[in-house]
Design a protein around this motif. Structure first.
Motif, short mmCIF file in Angstrom:
data_model
loop_
_atom_site.label_atom_id
_atom_site.label_comp_id
_atom_site.label_asym_id
_atom_site.label_seq_id
_atom_site.Cartn_x
_atom_site.Cartn_y
_atom_site.Cartn_z
N THR A 6 -16.09 -2.11 -9.70
CA THR A 6 -15.08 -1.92 -8.67
C THR A 6 -15.06 -0.47 -8.21
OG1 THR A 6 -13.35 -1.57 -10.32
CG2 THR A 6 -13.65 -3.82 -9.49
N SER A 10 -12.91 -0.55 -1.76
CA SER A 10 -11.64 -0.29 -1.09
C SER A 10 -10.49 -0.74 -1.99
CB SER A 10 -11.57 -1.03 0.24
OG SER A 10 -11.55 -2.42 0.02
N SER A 11 -9.29 -0.27 -1.70
CA SER A 11 -8.14 -0.67 -2.50
C SER A 11 -7.89 -2.17 -2.38
CB SER A 11 -6.89 0.11 -2.09
OG SER A 11 -6.56 -0.13 -0.74
N GLU A 12 -8.18 -2.76 -1.20
CA GLU A 12 -8.01 -4.21 -1.03
C GLU A 12 -8.97 -4.98 -1.93
OE1 GLU A 12 -8.46 -2.14 1.58
OE2 GLU A 12 -6.54 -2.22 2.63
N ARG A 14 -10.40 -3.86 -4.74
CA ARG A 14 -9.97 -3.67 -6.12
C ARG A 14 -8.76 -4.55 -6.44
NH1 ARG A 14 -10.69 1.65 -4.68
NH2 ARG A 14 -8.46 2.06 -4.80
N ASN A 15 -7.86 -4.69 -5.47
CA ASN A 15 -6.68 -5.53 -5.66
C ASN A 15 -7.09 -6.99 -5.85
OD1 ASN A 15 -3.90 -6.13 -5.81
ND2 ASN A 15 -3.88 -6.69 -3.64
#
Length: 178
Positions: A6, A10-12, A14-15
């Motif tokens: 990961t 992007s944060s998305e 990783r989320n």
């Protein structure tokens, strides 16, 4: 399969990885999970999550023989079949499908834009609990699963597969006589 990293995502993305990990670790009886794009490509899977959660082979594990890629194929096929049935019957889009078998269950739920979440559960899983947690995942993931994010997830999987293939080839050449 090598676990996709990961790092650099992007944060998305990783989320989404976190949501999938949470689904697998928190819901008893889940054997395999796959997020599949509308064109049938595996975007995200539980292979790496289950490998970490289980130390060694599980003698009770049954289902897709090699990986979540097998589950993705089945999920894509069932998704396509149910969409065709829905169009034929003119009852609107398919929300979810469940297949109960003697020794396990298969759940398929629409995420967004034709993407699907597929879960293979054990025979003793609580189907209502699995379906509830899948609905939570879909509710949290649906709005972020954009075409850009799907592309990012697919590239991440492809790079992990490429790394795995290179490591396997290197291992084979190191062990072979010259």
């Amino acid at each position: 399969m090598t676990a996709p990293s990961t790092f650099g995502l992007s944060s998305e993305a990783r989320n989404l990885h976190w949501l999938l990990t949470n689904l697998v670790e928190e819901v008893p009886g889940i054997l395999s999970v796959a997020v599949v794009s509308s064109d049938g490509l595996l975007l995200l899977s539980s292979d790496e999550t289950l490998a970490r959660a289980r130390s060694g082979p599980d003698p009770h594990r049954r289902g897709p023989r090699s990986s979540s890629a097998d589950l993705a194929t089945v999920v894509s096929g069932i998704g396509s079949l149910t969409v065709g049935a829905s169009k034929l019957m003119d009852y609107g889009p398919v929300k979810h499908t469940m297949v109960a078998m003697d020794e396990g269950s298969l759940f398929v739920m629409s995420i967004s834009d034709g993407s699907l979440l597929g879960v293979h559960g054990s025979a003793d899983c609580d189907m209502s609990v699995v379906a509830y947690h899948m609905a939570l995942f879909v509710g949290r993931a649906g709005h972020v699963l954009t075409p850009e994010l799907r592309s990012e997830l697919r590239k991440n999987l492809e790079s992990a597969e490429g790394t795995e293939g290179a490591a396997s080839a290197e291992h084979e050449s190191a062990g072979s006589p010259r």
